[in-house]
Design a protein around this motif. Structure first.
Motif, PDB file in Angstrom:
ATOM      1  N   VAL A 206      57.671  36.537  34.854  1.00  0.00           N
ATOM      2  CA  VAL A 206      56.219  36.110  35.081  1.00  0.00           C
ATOM      3  C   VAL A 206      55.525  37.172  34.287  1.00  0.00           C
ATOM      4  O   VAL A 206      55.822  37.895  33.430  1.00  0.00           O
ATOM      5  CB  VAL A 206      55.858  36.686  36.619  1.00  0.00           C
ATOM      6  N   ALA A 207      54.126  36.979  34.189  1.00  0.00           N
ATOM      7  CA  ALA A 207      53.215  37.820  33.314  1.00  0.00           C
ATOM      8  C   ALA A 207      52.442  38.450  34.668  1.00  0.00           C
ATOM      9  O   ALA A 207      52.098  38.147  35.638  1.00  0.00           O
ATOM     10  CB  ALA A 207      52.111  36.934  32.520  1.00  0.00           C
ATOM     11  N   VAL A 208      52.157  40.078  34.299  1.00  0.00           N
ATOM     12  CA  VAL A 208      51.763  41.019  35.212  1.00  0.00           C
ATOM     13  C   VAL A 208      50.653  41.697  34.456  1.00  0.00           C
ATOM     14  O   VAL A 208      50.744  42.272  33.713  1.00  0.00           O
ATOM     15  CB  VAL A 208      52.823  42.010  35.686  1.00  0.00           C
ATOM     16  N   LYS A 209      49.291  41.443  35.037  1.00  0.00           N
ATOM     17  CA  LYS A 209      48.153  42.287  34.594  1.00  0.00           C
ATOM     18  C   LYS A 209      47.898  43.338  35.040  1.00  0.00           C
ATOM     19  O   LYS A 209      47.464  43.524  36.471  1.00  0.00           O
ATOM     20  CB  LYS A 209      47.063  41.201  34.471  1.00  0.00           C
ATOM     21  N   GLU A 210      48.042  44.500  34.420  1.00  0.00           N
ATOM     22  CA  GLU A 210      47.608  45.791  34.853  1.00  0.00           C
ATOM     23  C   GLU A 210      46.127  46.141  34.356  1.00  0.00           C
ATOM     24  O   GLU A 210      45.885  46.008  33.366  1.00  0.00           O
ATOM     25  CB  GLU A 210      48.646  46.925  34.286  1.00  0.00           C
ATOM     26  N   LEU A 211      45.485  46.686  35.366  1.00  0.00           N
ATOM     27  CA  LEU A 211      43.854  46.652  35.337  1.00  0.00           C
ATOM     28  C   LEU A 211      43.601  48.186  34.711  1.00  0.00           C
ATOM     29  O   LEU A 211      44.359  49.168  35.152  1.00  0.00           O
ATOM     30  CB  LEU A 211      43.138  46.485  36.466  1.00  0.00           C
ATOM     31  N   HIS A 212      42.772  48.390  33.997  1.00  0.00           N
ATOM     32  CA  HIS A 212      42.366  49.604  33.236  1.00  0.00           C
ATOM     33  C   HIS A 212      41.162  50.030  33.956  1.00  0.00           C
ATOM     34  O   HIS A 212      40.384  49.642  33.998  1.00  0.00           O
ATOM     35  CB  HIS A 212      41.956  49.560  31.859  1.00  0.00           C
ATOM     36  N   PHE A 213      41.691  51.265  34.668  1.00  0.00           N
ATOM     37  CA  PHE A 213      40.697  51.942  35.663  1.00  0.00           C
ATOM     38  C   PHE A 213      40.011  53.134  35.000  1.00  0.00           C
ATOM     39  O   PHE A 213      40.758  53.780  34.386  1.00  0.00           O
ATOM     40  CB  PHE A 213      41.104  52.335  36.866  1.00  0.00           C
ATOM     41  N   GLY A 214      38.833  53.407  34.942  1.00  0.00           N
ATOM     42  CA  GLY A 214      38.169  54.745  34.539  1.00  0.00           C
ATOM     43  C   GLY A 214      38.444  55.845  35.326  1.00  0.00           C
ATOM     44  O   GLY A 214      38.985  55.481  36.645  1.00  0.00           O
TER      45      GLY A 214
END
Length: 304
Positions: free
Chosen positions: A41-49
């Motif tokens: 699968v593809a997993v999207k990691e969000l960039h948080f400030g």
């Protein structure tokens, strides 16, 4: 920021990170192995400030993106499988499309042939129709968000992170502009409302990029991009000539005169069948080379 040395890490007790596939301003996408169902699968990691209010906005955006995509059923729209929490942040689990983005393909192989550009355009129109029918505006249609599946040729629209959903409050970054200026419709640049016509403008820019290798609005600075999109005469590349009538109609600054989805699809399908350059029908919009309403709005507000 993205995980350093994240390969091998288990996310949500189920998804094992393998290889980083790409990184953008809002997230990093990893190829991962679903250890429960034994599939990739593809997993999207969000960039948080670091700022907590900003992090809350990013969390809300991640959940909204997942819900937005989950409501659209179309082979040209990425499939969301799951959302899991890890380290206090959501991770979006999607189908893995094996193949490059259109942006990667253009970097490695140069511009595509007119027939291939038309095929990509028809596929994206199908994805946009499915989204618009559900009240979803993508608002960030560009080559980096179009995946080309290796072996099948399937064209897949992804990254609905800045999509606008009918009846849902829009999320922005501290009130700033969200999206890709080179591909954004002039009426949105001018601070006005936007509808499905905005995605069609972006498709016109994308077709230019596919045919020539670059957006016609590429400039050295953000201010120059804004002026080019809203004010300057649009100079289409010679490579766009086979699809000029389509691109002309999509890059009409007045959204009321812009080609609609059905007309655009008819012209591209006609070209694929006959090989003859598309022509507008008698009742279809023309294109003014002047500044147009969007530019007038910007000028009235003191410029971009």
């Amino acid at each position: 920021m993205g995980i350093v040395g994240g390969e091998g890490r288990l996310i949500g007790g189920r998804y094992r990170l393998e290889v980083r596939l790409g990184r953008g301003g809002m997230g990093t996408v990893w190829r991962a192995h679903d250890e429960l169902l034994s599939r990739r699968v593809a997993v999207k990691e969000l960039h948080f400030g670091a700022d907590e209010p900003e992090a809350r906005v990013q969390r809300a955006r991640a959940m909204r993106e997942a819900r937005t995509v989950a409501r659209i059923r179309h082979p040209g729209v990425i499939v969301v499988h799951d959302v899991v929490e890890q380290d206090g942040r959501p991770w979006i689990v999607m189908e893995l499309v094996e193949g490059p983005s259109l942006a990667g393909r253009l970097r490695s192989g140069g511009p595509v042939a007119p027939r291939e550009a038309a095929r990509i355009g028809v596929a994206l129109l199908g994805a946009l129709r499915a989204a618009h029918t559900r009240g979803v505006l993508h608002r960030d249609l560009k080559p980096a968000n179009v995946l080309m599946e290796r072996g099948t040729g399937r064209v897949v629209l992804t990254d609905f992170g800045v999509a606008q959903v009918s009846g849902v409050t829009t999320l922005t970054d501290a009130g700033g502009f969200v999206g890709s200026p080179e591909y954004t419709a002039p009426e949105r640049m001018a601070g006005g409302g936007t509808g499905p016509e905005g995605d069609l403008w972006s498709l016109g820019v994308l077709l230019c990029a596919a045919l020539s290798g670059a957006s016609p609005f590429r400039r050295d600075s953000l201010g120059a991009v804004l002026r080019a999109v809203v004010h300057e005469e649009i100079q289409l590349p010679e490579a766009a000539r086979p699809l000029r009538a389509v691109v002309d109609g999509l890059l009409e600054r007045d959204p009321r005169r812009r080609l609609g989805l059905a007309e655009t699809e008819r012209m591209l399908r006609g070209y694929l069948r006959s090989g003859r350059a598309p022509e507008r029908g008698a009742g279809e919009p023309g294109r003014g080379r002047g500044v147009g309403r969007a530019a007038e709005a910007v000028a009235g507000s003191g410029g971009p």
